[in-house]
Enzyme design. Structure first.
Site, mmCIF file in Angstrom:
data_model
loop_
_atom_site.group_PDB
_atom_site.id
_atom_site.type_symbol
_atom_site.label_atom_id
_atom_site.label_comp_id
_atom_site.label_asym_id
_atom_site.label_seq_id
_atom_site.Cartn_x
_atom_site.Cartn_y
_atom_site.Cartn_z
ATOM 1 N N SER A 154 44.358 36.058 14.067
ATOM 2 C CA SER A 154 44.582 37.502 14.123
ATOM 3 C C SER A 154 44.296 38.001 15.532
ATOM 4 C CB SER A 154 43.616 38.152 13.131
ATOM 5 O OG SER A 154 43.843 39.520 13.045
ATOM 6 N N ALA A 214 45.519 37.992 9.724
ATOM 7 C CA ALA A 214 45.054 36.772 9.057
ATOM 8 C C ALA A 214 45.077 36.893 7.532
ATOM 9 C CB ALA A 214 43.650 36.424 9.536
ATOM 10 N N THR A 215 44.880 38.088 7.006
ATOM 11 C CA THR A 215 44.917 38.239 5.544
ATOM 12 C C THR A 215 46.295 37.843 5.024
ATOM 13 O OG1 THR A 215 43.286 40.005 5.655
ATOM 14 C CG2 THR A 215 44.588 39.870 3.635
ATOM 15 N N THR A 253 60.854 43.968 9.958
ATOM 16 C CA THR A 253 61.155 44.106 11.389
ATOM 17 C C THR A 253 59.944 43.695 12.206
ATOM 18 O OG1 THR A 253 62.595 45.951 10.833
ATOM 19 C CG2 THR A 253 61.902 45.788 13.141
ATOM 20 N N CYS A 275 33.802 43.472 6.278
ATOM 21 C CA CYS A 275 34.800 43.900 5.307
ATOM 22 C C CYS A 275 34.155 44.368 4.015
ATOM 23 C CB CYS A 275 35.768 42.756 5.017
ATOM 24 S SG CYS A 275 36.419 42.047 6.517
ATOM 25 N N GLN A 295 38.095 33.663 13.543
ATOM 26 C CA GLN A 295 36.928 33.903 14.403
ATOM 27 C C GLN A 295 36.787 32.857 15.504
ATOM 28 O OE1 GLN A 295 35.193 36.610 14.346
ATOM 29 N NE2 GLN A 295 35.602 37.487 12.330
ATOM 30 N N HIS A 322 43.306 41.151 16.517
ATOM 31 C CA HIS A 322 42.295 42.185 16.781
ATOM 32 C C HIS A 322 40.874 41.650 16.931
ATOM 33 C CE1 HIS A 322 40.337 42.947 12.759
ATOM 34 N NE2 HIS A 322 41.432 42.355 12.309
#
Ligand code: PMP
Length: 401
Positions: free
Chosen positions: A216, A88-89, A259, A346, A196, A218
């Protein structure tokens, strides 16, 4: 600490694995089914998805195509609108910087909320050095989004509104459909960071006019280092065309050189598939019941408050402040037994109070005596019982009243 309190936690810690993990908004463990789905793409089917002349590359390409279809369909869109990134970043950077560059001739004004993730806020702060004019909307004291303020701030120069779907610290869910409709009516691009919300909220891009959505893997029991960007090809009558921020290849429609991470992509799709199932079964209701039990138990202490409690919230998150408490000591005493976050994961290594909590009006001291509990798929009733007792004990020990 009273002797009885010690006995309570001792008596309920049989069969528990320590530390108990209640930090699922920071990251989640990879689901076993996700790992199984990924494994062949590290070994037998290791081909480069961009090198389709041979069977190895072709198989990898097929897996990527299938994964893109799975994720796009779960979001209510079609595959050509969804590209893979490293998370997401990167997606937030690509979208925000891309739109700012693409719309330079139309205006430089961007509207966001002051409680976005740093992946958005730091990107906007950087663009301010390059001429962007950014308006930051503070949440209302209860944590809800200030729609009236948004309507006031829109002007002729506004090119983008970016507001997260659900807040990572509070779990509060923003009125995304309402914001998207307003943006569409005013002919302004609307972006939402749904990192989220994915897997917790039913997101339907077919009915909600979101132009850009980031996510994202994870956070939904998928692997780290893989995420996505939904980019609606058409906004009202205009085409949305952004420039790549990572150059060096034609992959992902030329929007992101590099890649493709085939095992990550396959794992992301599997994680989305499992999360979609959870939106339909009882998992989220069960998690909510456990969260509510923890929350109600801790609210029995006279010095506790839940931030964002009266706003629609993600079912697995509880953000609780402990008034008149030594926050550092509280967290230190919990650390060995329970993994939680203070402020945002974070930034929990840095001692600055959370920008989200201070925007809600909490003092620095109270923000530092705040814990975010975020439950997950594997959280058990026994873990919540233990956590409740342990946090109560430690809160009493660290109370300064
Ligand atoms: N946005 C939000 C709301 C988040 O919670 C996070 C992760 N903490 C990110 C963006 C960044 O995600 P990633 O780790 O995939 O870069």
């Amino acid at each position: 600490m009273s002797a009885t309190a010690t006995l309570v936690t001792k008596s309920i810690n049989h069969n528990l694995n320590f530390p108990i993990y209640l930090d699922h908004n920071a990251t989640t463990p990879c689901d076993k089914c996700v790992v199984e789905a990924m494994l062949p793409y590290f070994t037998n089917d290791f081909g480069n998805a961009a090198s389709m002349h041979g069977l190895h590359g072709w198989n990898a390409h097929k897996a990527v195509t299938q994964a893109r279809e799975t994720i796009a369909s779960a979001l209510g869109t079609t595959p050509e609108n969804f590209i893979f990134t490293s998370g997401a970043t990167e997606s937030n950077n690509l979208a925000i910087r891309g739109i700012f560059q693409a719309c330079a001739h139309e205006g430089k004004h961007i509207i966001t909320s002051s409680i976005e993730h740093p992946a958005t806020l730091a990107t906007l702060r950087d663009l301010e050095q390059h001429g962007a004019v950014v308006s930051y909307i503070d949440p209302l004291p209860d944590g809800s989004f200030d729609m009236a303020k948004l309507a006031q701030l829109i002007n002729e120069e506004t090119i983008l509104i970016t507001v997260m779907y659900a807040n990572n610290e509070l779990g509060t869910i923003n009125p995304i459909a309402e914001i998207a409709e307003l943006a569409q009516e005013k002919d302004i691009y609307f972006m939402t960071d749904a990192t989220q919300a994915l897997g917790k909220v039913d997101i339907d891009l077919a009915t909600c006019p979101i132009d850009i959505l980031t996510c994202s893997a994870h956070k939904i029991y998928g692997p780290k280092g893989i995420g996505g960007l939904y980019l609606r090809k058409q906004h009202n009558k205009k085409n949305i065309e952004i420039k790549p921020q990572i150059t060096g290849g034609s992959s992902e429609q030329g929007l992101r050189g590099g890649t493709l991470n085939v095992p990550g992509i396959v794992g992301f799709a599997k994680a989305v598939e499992l999360a979609q199932q959870e939106l339909r079964d009882e998992t989220l209701q069960q998690l909510e019941a456990l969260r509510n039990k923890l929350e109600a138990g801790l609210l029995e202490l006279t010095n506790t408050q839940v931030n964002g409690m009266n706003v629609p919230r993600l079912p697995h998150v509880c953000n609780m402040s402990f008034r008149h408490t030594d926050g550092k000591k509280l967290l230190n005493l919990l650390k060995k037994d329970i993994s939680v976050s203070t402020g945002s994961a974070c930034s929990s290594s840095n001692l600055a109070p959370s920008h989200v909590l201070t925007a809600l009006g909490l003092s620095d001291e109270l923000a530092q005596a705040t814990i975010r509990f975020s439950l997950g798929r594997q959280t058990t009733a026994a873990e919540i019982d233990y956590t409740l007792q342990k946090v109560k004990e430690v809160a009493v020990m660290t109370s300064q009243i």
